[in-house]
Scaffold this motif. Sequence first.
Motif, PDB file in Angstrom:
ATOM      1  N   MET A 216       1.811  13.257  -8.654  1.00 49.86           N
ATOM      2  CA  MET A 216       0.462  13.306  -8.396  1.00 49.86           C
ATOM      3  C   MET A 216      -0.290  12.166  -9.635  1.00 49.86           C
ATOM      4  O   MET A 216      -1.084  11.797  -9.394  1.00 49.86           O
ATOM      5  N   GLY A 217       0.343  12.458 -10.909  1.00 45.98           N
ATOM      6  CA  GLY A 217      -0.242  11.631 -11.939  1.00 45.98           C
ATOM      7  C   GLY A 217      -0.130  10.088 -11.786  1.00 45.98           C
ATOM      8  O   GLY A 217      -0.875   9.353 -12.535  1.00 45.98           O
ATOM      9  N   ARG A 218       0.700   9.492 -10.932  1.00 47.13           N
ATOM     10  CA  ARG A 218       0.999   8.230 -10.620  1.00 47.13           C
ATOM     11  C   ARG A 218       0.195   7.651  -9.592  1.00 47.13           C
ATOM     12  O   ARG A 218       0.551   6.220  -9.229  1.00 47.13           O
ATOM     13  N   LYS A 219      -0.581   8.409  -8.598  1.00 50.83           N
ATOM     14  CA  LYS A 219      -1.063   7.782  -7.265  1.00 50.83           C
ATOM     15  C   LYS A 219      -2.101   6.753  -7.652  1.00 50.83           C
ATOM     16  O   LYS A 219      -2.002   5.511  -6.894  1.00 50.83           O
ATOM     17  N   ALA A 220      -2.857   6.615  -8.815  1.00 51.45           N
ATOM     18  CA  ALA A 220      -3.700   5.486  -8.897  1.00 51.45           C
ATOM     19  C   ALA A 220      -2.941   4.359  -9.261  1.00 51.45           C
ATOM     20  O   ALA A 220      -3.357   3.068  -8.712  1.00 51.45           O
ATOM     21  N   ARG A 329      -4.402  -3.760  15.320  1.00 44.96           N
ATOM     22  CA  ARG A 329      -3.255  -3.132  14.548  1.00 44.96           C
ATOM     23  C   ARG A 329      -4.010  -2.410  13.349  1.00 44.96           C
ATOM     24  O   ARG A 329      -4.518  -3.244  12.759  1.00 44.96           O
ATOM     25  N   GLY A 330      -3.550  -1.280  13.225  1.00 46.17           N
ATOM     26  CA  GLY A 330      -3.985  -0.626  11.635  1.00 46.17           C
ATOM     27  C   GLY A 330      -2.953  -0.103  10.997  1.00 46.17           C
ATOM     28  O   GLY A 330      -1.878   0.126  11.348  1.00 46.17           O
ATOM     29  N   HIS A 331      -3.024   0.143   9.571  1.00 47.06           N
ATOM     30  CA  HIS A 331      -2.005   0.404   8.665  1.00 47.06           C
ATOM     31  C   HIS A 331      -2.717   1.749   7.952  1.00 47.06           C
ATOM     32  O   HIS A 331      -3.562   1.629   7.407  1.00 47.06           O
ATOM     33  N   ALA A 332      -2.036   2.909   8.071  1.00 50.08           N
ATOM     34  CA  ALA A 332      -2.473   4.056   7.480  1.00 50.08           C
ATOM     35  C   ALA A 332      -1.431   4.608   6.513  1.00 50.08           C
ATOM     36  O   ALA A 332      -0.431   4.834   6.871  1.00 50.08           O
ATOM     37  N   ILE A 333      -1.677   4.373   5.115  1.00 45.81           N
ATOM     38  CA  ILE A 333      -0.679   5.044   4.040  1.00 45.81           C
ATOM     39  C   ILE A 333      -1.243   6.239   3.250  1.00 45.81           C
ATOM     40  O   ILE A 333      -2.255   6.363   2.925  1.00 45.81           O
ATOM     41  N   SER A 334      -0.301   7.064   3.139  1.00 45.89           N
ATOM     42  CA  SER A 334      -0.530   8.249   2.462  1.00 45.89           C
ATOM     43  C   SER A 334       0.112   8.596   1.146  1.00 45.89           C
ATOM     44  O   SER A 334       1.337   8.495   1.424  1.00 45.89           O
ATOM     45  N   LEU A 335      -0.517   8.724   0.216  1.00 46.20           N
ATOM     46  CA  LEU A 335       0.072   8.763  -1.089  1.00 46.20           C
ATOM     47  C   LEU A 335       0.342  10.481  -1.329  1.00 46.20           C
ATOM     48  O   LEU A 335      -0.661  11.091  -1.597  1.00 46.20           O
ATOM     49  N   VAL A 336       1.507  10.982  -1.374  1.00 48.70           N
ATOM     50  CA  VAL A 336       1.665  12.426  -1.282  1.00 48.70           C
ATOM     51  C   VAL A 336       2.476  12.856  -2.176  1.00 48.70           C
ATOM     52  O   VAL A 336       3.724  12.619  -2.355  1.00 48.70           O
ATOM     53  N   SER A 337       2.259  13.907  -3.151  1.00 49.69           N
ATOM     54  CA  SER A 337       2.923  14.438  -4.049  1.00 49.69           C
ATOM     55  C   SER A 337       3.527  15.796  -3.515  1.00 49.69           C
ATOM     56  O   SER A 337       3.280  16.337  -2.437  1.00 49.69           O
ATOM     57  N   ALA A 338       4.687  16.203  -4.433  1.00 49.44           N
ATOM     58  CA  ALA A 338       5.158  17.440  -3.860  1.00 49.44           C
ATOM     59  C   ALA A 338       4.424  18.631  -3.694  1.00 49.44           C
ATOM     60  O   ALA A 338       4.542  19.816  -2.832  1.00 49.44           O
ATOM     61  N   GLU A 339       3.077  18.587  -4.584  1.00 53.96           N
ATOM     62  CA  GLU A 339       2.290  19.626  -4.466  1.00 53.96           C
ATOM     63  C   GLU A 339       1.407  19.876  -3.083  1.00 53.96           C
ATOM     64  O   GLU A 339       0.751  20.742  -2.694  1.00 53.96           O
ATOM     65  N   GLU A 340       1.347  18.556  -2.215  1.00 51.82           N
ATOM     66  CA  GLU A 340       0.783  18.613  -1.084  1.00 51.82           C
ATOM     67  C   GLU A 340       1.679  18.665   0.119  1.00 51.82           C
ATOM     68  O   GLU A 340       1.287  18.517   1.389  1.00 51.82           O
ATOM     69  N   GLY A 378       7.844  23.965  -0.922  1.00 47.11           N
ATOM     70  CA  GLY A 378       6.685  23.216  -1.657  1.00 47.11           C
ATOM     71  C   GLY A 378       5.582  24.104  -2.070  1.00 47.11           C
ATOM     72  O   GLY A 378       5.694  25.260  -1.767  1.00 47.11           O
ATOM     73  N   ARG A 379       4.898  23.730  -3.016  1.00 52.69           N
ATOM     74  CA  ARG A 379       3.840  24.546  -3.690  1.00 52.69           C
ATOM     75  C   ARG A 379       2.448  23.753  -3.296  1.00 52.69           C
ATOM     76  O   ARG A 379       2.383  22.943  -2.764  1.00 52.69           O
ATOM     77  N   GLY A 380       1.447  24.776  -3.545  1.00 54.86           N
ATOM     78  CA  GLY A 380       0.129  24.018  -3.142  1.00 54.86           C
ATOM     79  C   GLY A 380      -0.637  25.248  -2.341  1.00 54.86           C
ATOM     80  O   GLY A 380      -0.272  25.989  -2.005  1.00 54.86           O
ATOM     81  N   ARG A 381      -2.016  24.840  -2.484  1.00 61.31           N
ATOM     82  CA  ARG A 381      -2.774  25.704  -1.684  1.00 61.31           C
ATOM     83  C   ARG A 381      -2.664  25.822  -0.129  1.00 61.31           C
ATOM     84  O   ARG A 381      -2.529  24.717   0.209  1.00 61.31           O
ATOM     85  N   ARG A 382      -2.851  26.799   0.475  1.00 64.66           N
ATOM     86  CA  ARG A 382      -2.520  26.910   1.683  1.00 64.66           C
ATOM     87  C   ARG A 382      -3.665  26.062   2.641  1.00 64.66           C
ATOM     88  O   ARG A 382      -4.813  26.453   2.362  1.00 64.66           O
ATOM     89  N   PRO A 383      -3.067  25.057   3.351  1.00 60.41           N
ATOM     90  CA  PRO A 383      -4.094  23.932   4.126  1.00 60.41           C
ATOM     91  C   PRO A 383      -5.051  25.044   4.931  1.00 60.41           C
ATOM     92  O   PRO A 383      -4.473  25.914   5.710  1.00 60.41           O
TER      93      PRO A 383
END
Length: 407
Positions: A216-220, A329-340, A378-383
């Motif tokens: 999470m802390g390295r996403k940016a 064509r498109g490119h969709a990237i998701s930066l995902v942490s374990a909390e998500e 995994g942990r995190g709020r229930r989506p």
Amino acid sequence: MLRALKEKGYSTPSPVQAQAIPAVIGGRDVMAAAQTGTGKTAGFTLPVLERLSHGARAGRRQIRALVLTPTRELAAQVLENVRLYSRHLPLRSDVVFGGVKINPQIQRLAQGVDVLIATPGRLLDLHQQGAVRFDQVECLVLDEADRMLDMGFIHDIRRVISKLPERRQTLLFSATFSPPIRKLATGLLHQPVQIQVTPANQTARSVEQVVHPCDMGRKAELLSHLIQTNDWQQVLVFSRTKHGANRVAERLSHEGLMAAAIHGNKSQGARTRALQGFKDGTVRVLVATDIAARGIDIQQLPHVVNLDLPNVAEDYVHRIGRTGRAGERGHAISLVSAEEALLLRAIERLTGESLSRVEVPGFEPTVLSAPPLDLSGGRGRRPRSSMSNGRASRGPRAGTGGRARRG
């Protein structure tokens, strides 16, 4: 109008246009489910303009066609399309929304408008002041009706509808035919033609999707690395919060990547400048919340990045629908942490797709403080997803801070 379309380079209608245009020209009510990027705006503006071009012009303070939208950006985008298609027609069009002074809008409406695009709150303010009348409304369009319901505009919408002539044409466009949308349509539409051009919540096949697991802390830091390493020149980044959008945009700008944030706390002028800069290339990275991104309509947007996964799984489909449009064509990237992990699981369940995981060298996630991103835990709020309890969530939306302000 054919001349305007030829100048724009259009030759073949999209599926939603091919079905909606004949129905609207024929005077039918229409209920259409169409995702972003399917050409739905032209699907209603072209036939509405065709019908209006054969009638009498609007009288003072009167309007003939009313388009309601959930956000200022979308309203401005619809106006841009209306004016493009009607450039050779003797029709007047305008837009009204909150966040700007009301007096100039009152003055413009005094002449009468054939097509008015509006957010619900500002439209009601103008009607209450006697600046606009609804006696001559021939057609009502609800654009992105699902988002208007999610943003809490249902009462404003019903107030507007109660003031319109009963004999009118009504067109409702939504991303999905959810139960709340069907409930809204009941009594509002008369024997509507129903159009659904893509299965509900299916992502476009023209979009390549990938997940980069990271802490999470390295996403940016990872975002900056990806932009610079791959030399991306136009990137739309989604942040879950307004504060997060500001923080990331400032960081990227300090690193020499021209970036801007767009969200509900920004003034209308700042939002307009950021969006225009993104379109003309002076802004390389636009960081947006979900609500503010409505109305971003860029034909060949190559990259969309989810800095944070959305709390509502359906919003993932809306987000990545900004790229891969009109056959590109498109490119969709998701930066995902374990909390998500639970949020990612909800997205994959909703779309019926398993997203490819690719670790970026030097940014591999650590597993000391959270379980690995393997969806076995995994942990995190229930989506909050429509998969939960068999109904769509109606809680506060990501990036809005609760109920949205009116128009």
